[in-house]
Motif scaffolding. Sequence first.
Motif, short mmCIF file in Angstrom:
data_model
loop_
_atom_site.label_atom_id
_atom_site.label_comp_id
_atom_site.label_asym_id
_atom_site.label_seq_id
_atom_site.Cartn_x
_atom_site.Cartn_y
_atom_site.Cartn_z
N ASP A 81 -5.58 -7.01 7.45
CA ASP A 81 -4.67 -6.60 6.38
C ASP A 81 -5.10 -5.31 5.72
O ASP A 81 -4.61 -4.96 4.67
N TRP A 82 -6.04 -4.58 6.33
CA TRP A 82 -6.49 -3.34 5.72
C TRP A 82 -5.38 -2.31 5.63
O TRP A 82 -5.30 -1.53 4.69
N SER A 83 -4.52 -2.26 6.63
CA SER A 83 -3.48 -1.24 6.64
C SER A 83 -2.39 -1.49 5.61
O SER A 83 -1.67 -0.57 5.24
N SER A 84 -2.25 -2.72 5.13
CA SER A 84 -1.17 -3.04 4.20
C SER A 84 -1.64 -3.32 2.79
O SER A 84 -0.83 -3.34 1.87
N CYS A 85 -2.94 -3.55 2.57
CA CYS A 85 -3.46 -3.90 1.24
C CYS A 85 -4.16 -2.70 0.62
O CYS A 85 -4.75 -1.86 1.31
N VAL A 86 -4.13 -2.65 -0.70
CA VAL A 86 -4.78 -1.57 -1.46
C VAL A 86 -6.22 -2.01 -1.76
O VAL A 86 -6.43 -3.02 -2.44
N PRO A 87 -7.22 -1.28 -1.30
CA PRO A 87 -8.61 -1.67 -1.59
C PRO A 87 -8.92 -1.56 -3.08
O PRO A 87 -8.27 -0.82 -3.83
N HIS A 88 -9.95 -2.30 -3.46
CA HIS A 88 -10.40 -2.25 -4.85
C HIS A 88 -10.87 -0.85 -5.25
O HIS A 88 -10.61 -0.39 -6.36
N ARG B 84 -5.79 -10.27 -1.85
CA ARG B 84 -5.97 -9.76 -0.50
C ARG B 84 -6.44 -10.89 0.41
O ARG B 84 -7.10 -11.84 -0.02
N LEU B 85 -6.17 -10.74 1.70
CA LEU B 85 -6.53 -11.81 2.63
C LEU B 85 -8.03 -11.91 2.83
O LEU B 85 -8.55 -12.96 3.16
N PRO C 285 -5.33 -11.90 -9.40
CA PRO C 285 -4.94 -12.51 -8.12
C PRO C 285 -3.59 -13.23 -8.19
O PRO C 285 -2.88 -13.32 -7.19
N SER C 286 -3.24 -13.76 -9.37
CA SER C 286 -1.94 -14.43 -9.52
C SER C 286 -1.53 -14.32 -10.99
O SER C 286 -2.34 -14.00 -11.86
N LEU C 287 -0.24 -14.63 -11.26
CA LEU C 287 0.28 -14.53 -12.62
C LEU C 287 0.32 -15.90 -13.28
O LEU C 287 1.34 -16.34 -13.82
N LYS D 263 0.82 -1.20 0.00
CA LYS D 263 0.00 0.00 0.00
C LYS D 263 0.86 1.26 0.00
O LYS D 263 0.47 2.29 -0.57
N LEU D 264 2.04 1.22 0.62
CA LEU D 264 2.90 2.39 0.67
C LEU D 264 3.37 2.79 -0.72
O LEU D 264 3.34 3.97 -1.10
N ALA D 265 3.78 1.79 -1.53
CA ALA D 265 4.19 2.10 -2.90
C ALA D 265 3.03 2.62 -3.73
O ALA D 265 3.19 3.53 -4.55
N PHE D 266 1.84 2.08 -3.51
CA PHE D 266 0.67 2.55 -4.25
C PHE D 266 0.37 4.00 -3.91
O PHE D 266 0.03 4.80 -4.80
N GLN D 267 0.46 4.37 -2.64
CA GLN D 267 0.18 5.75 -2.25
C GLN D 267 1.20 6.72 -2.86
O GLN D 267 0.86 7.84 -3.23
N GLN D 268 2.46 6.28 -2.98
CA GLN D 268 3.46 7.12 -3.63
C GLN D 268 3.13 7.34 -5.10
O GLN D 268 3.28 8.45 -5.62
N VAL D 269 2.66 6.29 -5.76
CA VAL D 269 2.27 6.43 -7.16
C VAL D 269 1.07 7.33 -7.30
O VAL D 269 1.03 8.23 -8.15
N ARG D 270 0.08 7.14 -6.46
CA ARG D 270 -1.16 7.91 -6.57
C ARG D 270 -0.95 9.38 -6.25
O ARG D 270 -1.47 10.26 -6.93
N ASN D 271 -0.16 9.67 -5.22
CA ASN D 271 0.00 11.05 -4.77
C ASN D 271 1.15 11.78 -5.45
O ASN D 271 1.11 13.00 -5.56
#
Length: 586
Positions: A156-163, A140-141, A181-183, A107-115
């Motif tokens: 896992d809300w604090s670490s996962c990026v919501p839809h 996500r879990l 979900p997987s590659l 989620k931290l990397a996603f927030q950097q991209v978004r902001n």
Amino acid sequence: MSIHIVALGSECPGGVGPGEEIMGQGQLQGGLLWSYLGHGALVGPCDLESSLHNPAFMEYTSRVFGDVTVVVRDCPSWDLLDSDWASVRKVLEQADILVIKYSVTDKLAFQQVRNGYAPRLRPLLRHWGVPVILVAVGARLNDEGPPCTCPLCASDWSSCVPHSEGLQLSRDLGATYLELPSLNHVFVGRYFGSVLEYFMIQCLKHKAKERPEKRRGNKVNELRPPHLEQPARLPPIRVEESSFSQDMQWLLERGVQFADVAFYAGDSGKELGWAHAAVLCAVSPYFRQLLLGPKNRERPQSRCVCRERDGGPHSLLSTWDGGIIDDMPRSEGHLTGRLSRLVVKDPLLCMCLWETLMFIYRGAWEWDHLQEALEEKLKNSLAVAQLMERIRSLIGRDRGPRDTPSARAAQLGPQTLVNLFNSPLYSDVIFMVQGSVLPAHRAVLVARCDVMAAMFSGKYAEARSRVVPIHGVSSDTFLSFLEYLYTDSCCPASVLQAMAVLVCAEMYQVKRLQHLCEVCVCAYLQSMPSRELSSTGISVIRLLRRAKCHNAEQLYVWLLHFIANNYLIFSHKPDFLELSGQCVDF
């Protein structure tokens, strides 16, 4: 031809930090685009594109569609946009497709991209018009069931990026949003691959148009494809303006034979005018209390129903029992009824009773017009202000901080008669429809429908009977028809219900209701996606025939254009053969 794909971001949790080594071939083979291209991918710059080679990007090539070269430039580190923005922008300018990747568990990397990085890319992407695919990789879990608020499911809300956040980012960038979900081969090959191939095909078509056409020899017998015109836009459905206020004004001016309330001056006993108890009770709670309250038959003289000590609206009018009268102007054979006679005790209201009744009948919201009429008649601003306050008390509308013209119009207007709809209050006619009992009021029906006016005013059996049977219409349809007459609105629940109300409106010649139903049918059909349109049980061909049969010309023309615009769908339906030759030619 060649297609340039630029990929930004990392699908792995953590990504590539500052100073870390860009992913090698071993890590690359587990990536998203490498998994899609398969074993045919070759690491290294393409010979034809060596001038655009950038060492900061991991480059590899492959072939798709047989002879189309795909050049992929993959940059997993977002920090390159800060350290070498000029080179990144140069690569982005050559991109045909942009793929942005992130891990749902980072989620931290996603927030950097978004902001930080998305606002820098957004204006460039809109200017270049490059298709963008935003891919969220990972599971996500708490994705196995519905969202839950318990601590275990929300761990896992604090670490996962919501839809929702990923979807919002895709809207900001104008991108197509995917979640993998997987590659594995299912998600990468069928899901991501189908979207990527669609954009690659669109890119190839665009490049083919830009290439200069090869000169061909003059071939006399060469077959050329026919030139088909683009389908015309769907014609608009025009709806008449509401005549609710004009209809109610006509009822006050000319509907005397259905009146059951008479007004008299308190000082002289002179008759002032006629009105209809149903309309007065629907608009004013004071008239409702005055006309429906207990009546003392032992006192023939005038009496006031309410106390007068407060000097409020209760001192404006009084009533006495009228009984059956013979001087009411009725048409021949019309039912007689009880007349309520009201004494107007307020001198200002007595002078301006006609203007007050006109204001009430037109919906009790045109306060500015009422004030102008009172000022023109009284010529006294103080008297006008006093009478305006008494009229507000009369209809139960006290002046408040939000007493604006728009707020008053929203409160009343065409909704003044909504309390009378399907109500036995002052009902003088009952419709029997398929065993259902539907009470109504002749005054409202006569004012709103010309066919009803002829039916209840002429020498017909309906004018002399209290119970009127209705045939050929379902109870729900006729109830929707009555709802429009009382509320000036119509909201059918489906296409078939709208068509049924349209047929009823055509039967009783209510053109505006017919146009409203046409709009509802068009809105329902236009909201259907192509897949639902091809599998629905609603026969649009038969709707076309019914529209023609019941004089719905606007709907008929609209459905013709709708079928023509969706010709591939309707031409395979069995009822397409029912169309006339003229419609097929169209």
